[in-house]
Each structure stands twice: as C-alpha cells, then as structure tokens.
Design a protein around this motif. Sequence first.
Motif, PDB file in Angstrom:
ATOM      1  N   ALA A 389       9.427   4.254  -8.038  1.00  0.00           N
ATOM      2  CA  ALA A 389       8.395   5.335  -8.542  1.00  0.00           C
ATOM      3  C   ALA A 389       7.623   4.991  -9.822  1.00  0.00           C
ATOM      4  N   LEU A 392       2.543   2.223 -10.107  1.00  0.00           N
ATOM      5  CA  LEU A 392       1.454   2.479  -9.070  1.00  0.00           C
ATOM      6  C   LEU A 392       0.912   1.252  -8.783  1.00  0.00           C
ATOM      7  N   GLN A 526      11.906   6.135   0.294  1.00  0.00           N
ATOM      8  CA  GLN A 526      11.345   6.310  -0.929  1.00  0.00           C
ATOM      9  C   GLN A 526      10.338   4.944  -1.035  1.00  0.00           C
ATOM     10  N   LEU A 529       7.053   6.047   0.028  1.00  0.00           N
ATOM     11  CA  LEU A 529       6.370   7.066  -0.797  1.00  0.00           C
ATOM     12  C   LEU A 529       5.847   6.260  -2.037  1.00  0.00           C
ATOM     13  N   ALA A 530       6.488   5.116  -2.484  1.00  0.00           N
ATOM     14  CA  ALA A 530       5.901   4.301  -3.624  1.00  0.00           C
ATOM     15  C   ALA A 530       4.868   3.537  -3.277  1.00  0.00           C
ATOM     16  N   ARG A 532       2.782   4.314  -0.826  1.00  0.00           N
ATOM     17  CA  ARG A 532       1.810   5.409  -0.694  1.00  0.00           C
ATOM     18  C   ARG A 532       0.973   5.748  -2.014  1.00  0.00           C
ATOM     19  N   ASN A 533       1.838   6.039  -2.941  1.00  0.00           N
ATOM     20  CA  ASN A 533       1.156   6.491  -4.148  1.00  0.00           C
ATOM     21  C   ASN A 533       0.444   5.148  -4.903  1.00  0.00           C
ATOM     22  N   ALA A 534       0.920   3.879  -4.693  1.00  0.00           N
ATOM     23  CA  ALA A 534       0.169   2.902  -5.040  1.00  0.00           C
ATOM     24  C   ALA A 534      -1.104   2.378  -4.543  1.00  0.00           C
ATOM     25  N   LEU A 536      -2.743   5.059  -3.006  1.00  0.00           N
ATOM     26  CA  LEU A 536      -3.612   6.031  -3.290  1.00  0.00           C
ATOM     27  C   LEU A 536      -4.010   5.856  -4.694  1.00  0.00           C
ATOM     28  N   PHE A 537      -3.457   5.440  -5.603  1.00  0.00           N
ATOM     29  CA  PHE A 537      -3.755   5.147  -6.865  1.00  0.00           C
ATOM     30  C   PHE A 537      -5.320   3.939  -6.869  1.00  0.00           C
TER      31      PHE A 537
END
Length: 811
Positions: A389, A392, A526, A529-530, A532-534, A536-537
């Motif tokens: 996490a 990004l 997890q 999630l990481a 998806r965050n990347a 999204l960034f």
Amino acid sequence: MNGATDKGKNWFLRGGLFAKYVLALVGLVVFVLAVNGALETWISYRGIKSTLTDAMSEKADATAKHIEQSLSDLERQISWVTRASSNTIELRRADYAQLLGQVPAVNQLTLINGQGRELLRLSRQTVTVNSNADLSRDLRFTEAVERGTAYAPAYFRDERPFMSIGEQHSGFNAGVTVAEIDLRFLNDYFGDSQVGRTAYAYVVDAKGRVLASSSKGPEVGKDLAALPQVAAVLSHNARPITSGKDVDGNAVLTTATSAPNLGWHVFYEQPTSQALSPIRDQLVRIALLIALGLVVAIIAGTILARRMLVPITALRTGARRLGAGDFGHRIEVKTADELEELAGQFNSMAGQLAETYSDLEAKVKERTRDLAQSINELKVLEEVGRAVASSLDLNAVLPTVAARALEITHADAVLIYGYDAARSAFNLTQSIGIDGDAEGHHRAIDADNSPLGEAAAKGEPLAFPDLTDQPEHPLRDVVVGAGFHSVLVVPLVDQQGVLGSLVVLRKAAGDFPAGLIGLMKTFAHQAVLAMRNARLFTEVDQKSHALEQANSTVREQADKLKQQTEQLTDWNKSLEARVETQLGEIERIRKLERFLAPQVAQLIASSDNPEGLLESHRREVTVVFCDLRGFTAFTEATEPEEAMNVLREYHAALGQLIFKYEGTLDKYAGDGVMILFNAPIQLADHTARAVRMAVEMRDTVGPLTEKWRNRGHSLGFGIGIALGYATLGQVGFEQRLEYAAIGSVTNLASRLCGEAKPNQIVVSRRVYGMVEAFVEGRAIDDLVVKGFNHPILAAEILSWKGEPSAEAAAE
C-alpha cells in the motif's frame, strides 16, 4: 459497606433458596388475595356510587319540577290581576293588594302602561302612583310585550334573592304588570326530610349564584361558578358530572337537574368520605384476610422449603468439589425424584471429565503450536500489506507483490498476469524465479479453457500438486523445463472485475497446505487493493490534465460572458428609460380618468397638446343634473353606514352609464351628480347622448329604488337636463385640479332636477326640440324657478324611441 451489600445479595441469589421459595409462595397468596379484594372493592364502589347518584338524581328532578310548578302557579295567580275589567288605577290597586295578601311570595307589583311609563307600584309597605318613570327599555317590559310572559333573571337585594315575572294585559297596548317574587320560599323544598341526613342540596341561577339551599348547603347568594360541577352545567356543552368539590375543596358526589324555563340548576350532593364509608369497612376486612393468608403462606412455605433445601445443599457441595478438580467425589441423594436423577448426572459427568482431562494437555500443546504459526503468518501479511500500500505506481507495485508472495509462500518462483478484457486473455507482466522473456505459451494465456480463467470465474485458488500430470497445461513446457512441478493459481479479482492472476511455482511436487491457500487469498485481496489504487491514481492524473484544459476553456467562455453581460446592462438601461416614459403616460391617464370617461382620457393622453383641451374656453354644452328624492330625510332617520351603502350602489349604477355615453363627470355631492356633454371633447350628438343616458339611468335606478323600499327607505330619482353655453376649464389649486363648467346652464339643469318628481326626466324646451324626433315626451306647464326672472319652458321625457328611419326623415 459495599462488601456487606454484595454478601447479602450473593446469599439471596445463591444461598437464599429457602427464602426464595418462602417469598414466592407468600407473594402468590398475597397477590391473589389483593387482586380479589381490589375487584370486590371496585365493584362495591361502582354500585354504591351508582345507587347514591341515582337516588340524588331522582330527588333533584322532583325538586326542579316542584320549583317550576310553583313559579307556574305564581304566574297564573299574577295573570289574574291583568284582567281587562280592572280599567282604573284604583281597581288595579285593589287587585294588587288582594294578591299581596293571598300570595306571600309576591313582594311588589308594578303597573306599566303601553308606552312604558310606570303608573302604579304597590308593596306591603309603600304605594307609588303615577311616578311616570320611563321603563320602556326595561327587559321585563319589552320581553313581556313581545312574549306575553317574561321571567327576568334572579337578583339579590340585602342578600335576599328576588326575581320578576312580567304579564302582558289583554287588549291592544294595554300595558304590563311586573311582579317581584321573593325567592326565599324555595328553601321549603330543601328541608332535611326531603334532602336526607347526610346529603345537602341547593339551586343556582344561570350565573352560578345560590338562590336557595338546605341547612348543610352553601350560603344563599354565594357564587359557585368556579366549582367544577357548577362550571360543567353552565358551560356551552352543559354536561353534568358525577364528582366535584364543595366550597371547602372537599370531594363530593354530585348530580344536577336543570329547570329549562328558568335557566336554573338544582344540585344534590353528598361528601365522598361519607358516601364511601362502607368501602372503608370492606378494605379493613380485606386487610385482615390478607394478614391471615400471609401467616398461613409463611408456615406452608417454610415446611416445603426445608424439605427441598437438604438435597439441594448436597448438590451444591458436590458441584463445588467437581469444579475444584476432585473428579473422584460422588454425590449421594435419596429423594426418588428429579433431584436424585440430577445427582446421578453429576456423578456420570465427573467420570467423563476424568477420562478426557488426560487428553486435554496434549491437545492444548498442539493448538498452541498452530496458533504461534498463524501469528507469524499474520505478522508477515501485515508487513506485506504496508509494503504494497506504500506505492501508487503500478510498475513499482507489481514487483513488490511478486516479491512478498514469494516470501510468504516460501516458493521457488512467482508469476503475475494482467487481464486484458478486450481480448479475454491473461498477459505476463511480472516474474520472479523464472525468465520472463523466454518464448512460450506462458506469455499470453486465453481465459477460456485455462486454469487462470477458471480460477478467475470461481474466485477461488486452484492447486496442481504435480504439473507433469497436466500435459495440456499452458505453463507446462516452460515450468517443467525450468525444473518446477507444483503450481498454485490465485485469482486477482474484486467486485469491479478481474485484474489478473498470481501463479506460485514450487520445484517439489506435493499438495499446498490449506492454511497457505487461505493466506494467499487474503494476500490476493490486499494486492488487488494496491493495484486498484495504482490504476485509480493513474486515471486521476489523466483527468487532472483534462480538467486543466477544460478550465482554460471555461475562462475563455467567462470572458465572452462578461462582454455579453456588459451589452445586456446597456440594453437594460435603455429599457428602463422606455418603461419610465410609459409609466408617466399611464399616470397621466389615471389622473384624467378621475373625472373623464376612459375613452376621453385616452384621447387627451394621446393628444399632442393635452393641456390645450383643458384650458378655459366657451362652448355650448348639455348639462345633466340628477339626485335622489327624500335623501335628506333618509339620512336623518337612518344610520350613516346604511346611507353610505345606498350611495355606493347609486354611484356605481350611474358611473357605468356616464362612461358608456362618454360624459364628463363634473362633480357629485352626496346624492347630487352633474354630467357634462360636449366638453372637453366635442360630440356632434351631445344632446341626444345626454337624453339617452338619462332614460337609461331612470330605468336602471328604478329597480334600485324598489330594492331600497324593501329595506324600508322611501327614495325617488329625478333628472334635469339643460342646453346652453358655459365657460369650461380647470379650477382648483396645484395639488387638486378639477375640470368644471360655469354658467347659467348648470343652474338651470339643477333647478329642473329640483322640479322633477320621482322617476321623472324634466328638460328645457330647447333640449326637447333637439331630440323630439327620437323620444316620447310631452310639454309641461311653465316653471318658475329660483334665480330666473322669467318662467322656464320645460318638457318631460317619457321614453326613447330611437333614431327615425330614412323614409320617416324624408316625410
């Protein structure tokens, strides 16, 4: 102190079983007896209250009827002195004296003539003759004249109650006899024998004042309107209540009956404490019965509880020793009931515990080792989650995911595939422990009919203990060639869809532990999630650039909007100037319409020189003057509000016709109205217009006079019309200007109107000559009017025929 409280509580909960059983039995007995006593008390209370209320209600009804009957008898006795044969003061006086001697309740008699003047007033002490006092507005006189018999409200004099009865004499306007009645005789109906030993009674008038009372009742003349039972019958709904308060604030049972002809109310009441004395005796008996039941329940509960306490104590002692680990102890209970069966179950349980206790330590040690291993895995997973996490950047996230997966699983290689939804295929994006650039089918794998697609569809990991047994597996060639045998496929999916797949490779063949598979599922969540965050960034970064471009476009549009706003402001200023001009024009028209017809006002307002039309000048005009006959006497005899209503209807009817025929309203004062024709606007047929308007006014006001006559107003309507020259123009001062005509023609029209009879139109002979072809009329006698030295030739207009046809005009 808290220790003592806790000790007593524990004794009651654990050691006080004896007290519980005794209290439960005693409580049950007391509850049953209390409920039974409460029901009997409630039933007795309702019965006693209903019996007393019904008895008092019957007495109140009887008393109210006796009072009404007594006053009816007094009315008949008083009506005897109103006979027509006694037509002189002396005869009336003799009749009055005889009535006073025969009827003690009559205190005074008064004779009032038909005009409301007092002729004779006779009491037992005084005689007054021809006092001529004006009693025409006295309610006793007016109601007696209207109804024949009138009962006046009760009143008090020297703390004694009185009332008056008015009787109208026979014959037209013969007068009225008013008898003053001393109401102390009402106390005879409230003796102790009629009311009772414990009750009391009283009668109140419509204001709540006591007119008569029993010996125990309230004082005569006392105002009881504030008592709840009196206020209830005096209210608008007039609903009697059965409970109330006496003058001292004590509770009473009450009942009330009204005497409708008099507006009085008879109350019978009894103090609640006396009425409910039998209930108190019954409560004492119930209390004694509850006390006896309490003693019996305590004795019975003690005996039963002692028989149960011994085996229960043995069970408690045995349970305590078993809890302390003494599994060899056995409980001996010989009661031949459920307690003995319970003791046997305790003994059986002790044997089973002894057998299983020896295996418990080995199982605890095994579970402790598993728990330690799980704790270590969770710590590693926590470190992995923080590491994944922390970035990004997708290019930095994937190597981290692969490295941590390799660390958790203690595997030999890890492959990460990304999912291409457009081609429905998995593409290799990251690898550790194997050459990612090596050619082979493992670089791109179709989702259909492949372990990666199957795992993604199910959302669950797939494990292959030995890949050599899978000849058609897409990874077989490169994996087996590199020396790997077992494979674990973990899907990377979430609620939004498939992101890819994580493939774990081991060189040793064999099954993957279930705990490891579960741990990898958590790790995959997890990792997703990481990722998806990347992603999204990345998307947010792209959209921020697009937003900057849109912001520049918005600024350009804002500059254009500012320019358009400035143009709109200029247009608004131009529009405001035009609106202000129009409002000035409308104000001019509104001022003109106060004394000109709307169409004339519009013409003047639209004229290039409107002031020129209103300047002083001389012109021939037709003047119409009209007013109401008898209006002065009407205003003197009626109320101002009614006079204003009549004028409002009158002016409304005339105003519509004045505007219809384009007349100019010169002035109106009260009922008088003057109208000009041919000024300020010239009209070729101004005389015909004036006569037609006058005929229609007469036809319109005629039904109004009938309507006023139905309301009691005798009014007529007259009109005078004259033709001649007058000086026209504005008169007044700067703040108040009016358009007016000055000349003898206005005076002549006013004088002709004064000579007109109701619903008559009188015109000068010159006017008649101008419209003779259009009207039905007749000449009338020459008129001698004030202000003119010679008789005036006049005529009467009967009706309007209309303009003649062309043939009639030619003849």
